[in-house]
Design an enzyme around this catalytic site. Structure first.
Site, PDB file in Angstrom:
ATOM      1  N   ARG A  70       0.805  -1.229   0.000  1.00  0.00           N
ATOM      2  CA  ARG A  70       0.000   0.000   0.000  1.00  0.00           C
ATOM      3  C   ARG A  70       0.841   1.283   0.000  1.00  0.00           C
ATOM      4  NH1 ARG A  70      -3.201  -3.879   2.042  1.00  0.00           N
ATOM      5  NH2 ARG A  70      -1.238  -4.513   2.934  1.00  0.00           N
ATOM      6  N   THR A  71       1.809   1.341   0.905  1.00  0.00           N
ATOM      7  CA  THR A  71       2.558   2.589   1.076  1.00  0.00           C
ATOM      8  C   THR A  71       3.292   2.957  -0.211  1.00  0.00           C
ATOM      9  OG1 THR A  71       2.812   2.063   3.409  1.00  0.00           O
ATOM     10  CG2 THR A  71       4.275   3.753   2.523  1.00  0.00           C
ATOM     11  N   LYS A  99      26.050  -4.661  -2.214  1.00  0.00           N
ATOM     12  CA  LYS A  99      27.513  -4.691  -2.366  1.00  0.00           C
ATOM     13  C   LYS A  99      28.189  -4.104  -1.146  1.00  0.00           C
ATOM     14  CE  LYS A  99      27.029  -2.582  -6.568  1.00  0.00           C
ATOM     15  NZ  LYS A  99      27.532  -1.805  -7.693  1.00  0.00           N
ATOM     16  N   ARG A 121      11.845   3.560   3.324  1.00  0.00           N
ATOM     17  CA  ARG A 121      11.374   2.513   4.249  1.00  0.00           C
ATOM     18  C   ARG A 121      12.582   1.655   4.572  1.00  0.00           C
ATOM     19  NH1 ARG A 121       6.053  -1.187   4.307  1.00  0.00           N
ATOM     20  NH2 ARG A 121       5.288   0.838   4.987  1.00  0.00           N
ATOM     21  N   HIS A 149       5.848   5.656  11.558  1.00  0.00           N
ATOM     22  CA  HIS A 149       5.250   5.566  10.219  1.00  0.00           C
ATOM     23  C   HIS A 149       4.262   6.727  10.105  1.00  0.00           C
ATOM     24  CE1 HIS A 149       3.867   4.048   6.508  1.00  0.00           C
ATOM     25  NE2 HIS A 149       3.566   2.808   6.818  1.00  0.00           N
TER      26      HIS A 149
HETATM   27  C1  NCD Z   1       2.253  -1.292   7.971  1.00  0.00           C
HETATM   28  C2  NCD Z   1       3.763  -1.213   8.082  1.00  0.00           C
HETATM   29  O1  NCD Z   1       4.473  -1.551   7.127  1.00  0.00           O
HETATM   30  O2  NCD Z   1       4.194  -0.782   9.129  1.00  0.00           O
HETATM   31  N1  NCD Z   1       1.815  -1.453   6.654  1.00  0.00           N
HETATM   32  C3  NCD Z   1       1.570  -0.325   5.943  1.00  0.00           C
HETATM   33  O3  NCD Z   1       2.431   0.506   5.739  1.00  0.00           O
HETATM   34  N2  NCD Z   1       0.305  -0.104   5.555  1.00  0.00           N
HETATM   35  C4  NCD Z   1       1.635  -2.229   8.909  1.00  0.00           C
HETATM   36  C5  NCD Z   1       2.004  -3.685   8.819  1.00  0.00           C
HETATM   37  O4  NCD Z   1       2.705  -4.107   7.909  1.00  0.00           O
HETATM   38  O5  NCD Z   1       1.541  -4.414   9.697  1.00  0.00           O
END
Ligand code: NCD
Length: 321
Positions: A70-71, A99, A121, A149
């Site tokens: 999703r993100t 590397k 991320r 997040h």
């Molecule tokens: C979340 C994450 O990656 O922290 N997912 C997301 O970004 N929607 C929550 C999760 O993975 O449980």
């Protein structure tokens, strides 16, 4: 200027231009409200298929060292819906990090190659702040290990605004792996800023870190409770489910022990307060039975879709004066 006019002026001014978004606590209440109003406008444009291009010729650099559905997709869609484009990688296996290249060098190179914003991320808490030290352009933390997040918390607040008609004075149960769930570590603060009461429901070993709990109790005027009983979610306005975070457990057997701690299903929802909505940041595993997907209060798919207008609002605010 009258007090009210001055206030209106302050609320409509963009104070986020050129900033990083690393932690939800980087934003004050007015800035969150500003982003919500911008996200409203973005949602209207999306729904009416109005073309927008305030980020024409701008490039978003994705640095995704951890998987995402999703993100990542919603950032990719958001930048393109604003007339920009993107580049970058979706896993550490696609990069020179394999590397042995450092995060600092990876970030430095991306920002020097004329990317206009970086979205990171990473498996380590604090990686966002570290990355920002080496970047000449705004850095957005899209999840750093068990840390923060913030863009998820903003889309969660936007979901409350759309689905409950308000973001304040609600009773909210947050359920699942609260020790490791970074979405919760951000959302809890956003909820606290808007005076929502929170019940944290988790097995004792996976409760919210004590430092966050005492911060909420001492520094915000909200009621905060913790319990391991899912029954406490029967009488709230919002149930926010989360998965047990498998990738944060060292031993598979520890994960297996907690994996199915909580499931809400038709039976549970038939006993829940009427009008309760169910949210989930995704990925949903076994904590929500698919049998309740079609209930009107099950808003978790729409919640994911709100990631697009919310991230459009964030990108525009950081990149346009
Ligand atoms: C979340 C994450 O990656 O922290 N997912 C997301 O970004 N929607 C929550 C999760 O993975 O449980």
């Amino acid at each position: 200027m009258s007090g009210a006019a001055r206030n209106k002026d302050a609320n409509s001014r963009n104070s986020l231009y050129g900033k990083d978004l690393l932690d939800i606590r980087d934003l004050d209440k007015d800035q969150i409200k500003f982003l919500m109003r911008r996200a409203d406008t973005m949602l209207e444009a999306l729904n009416s298929r109005t073309r927008l291009d305030p980020l024409k010729n701008m490039i978003l650099g994705k640095l995704f060292f951890e998987e995402s559905t999703r993100t990542r997709q919603s950032f990719e869609i958001a930048i393109q819906k604003l007339g920009g484009g993107y580049t970058g990688f979706n896993s550490d296996k696609e990069t020179s990090v394999m590397k042995g290249e450092s995060l600092a060098d990876t970030v430095k190179v991306m920002s020097l190659m004329y990317a206009d914003v970086l979205v990171l991320r990473h498996p380590y808490a604090g990686a966002g702040r570290e990355a920002a030290k080496h970047s000449d352009v705004p850095v957005i933390n899209a999840g750093d290990g068990v840390g923060q997040h913030p863009t998820q918390a903003l889309l969660d607040m936007f979901t409350l605004r759309k689905e409950k008609g308000k973001m304040k004075d609600l009773n909210i149960a947050i359920v699942g792996d609260l020790a490791n769930g970074r979405t919760v570590h951000s959302l809890a603060y956003a909820l606290a800023v808007f005076n929502n009461n929170i019940t944290f429901i988790a097995p004792p070993e996976l409760q919210l870190p004590r430092r966050i709990l005492s911060d909420l109790k001492n520094n915000y005027s909200i009621s905060v409770q913790k319990t391991s009983s899912i029954e406490a979610a029967l009488d709230v306005d919002v149930i926010y489910m989360t998965r047990i975070q498998r990738e944060r457990f060292e031993k598979p057997e520890d994960y297996a022990h907690f994996a199915t701690s909580y499931t809400i299903d038709e039976d549970f929802m038939s006993k829940a307060k009427s009008g309760t909505i169910v949210m989930h940041p995704g990925s949903r595993l076994t904590e929500i039975s698919p049998k309740i997907d079609s209930l009107p209060g099950s808003v978790y798919f729409r919640q994911a879709s709100y990631g697009v207008p919310t991230r459009m609002a964030i990108l525009e605010s950081l990149l346009v004066k």
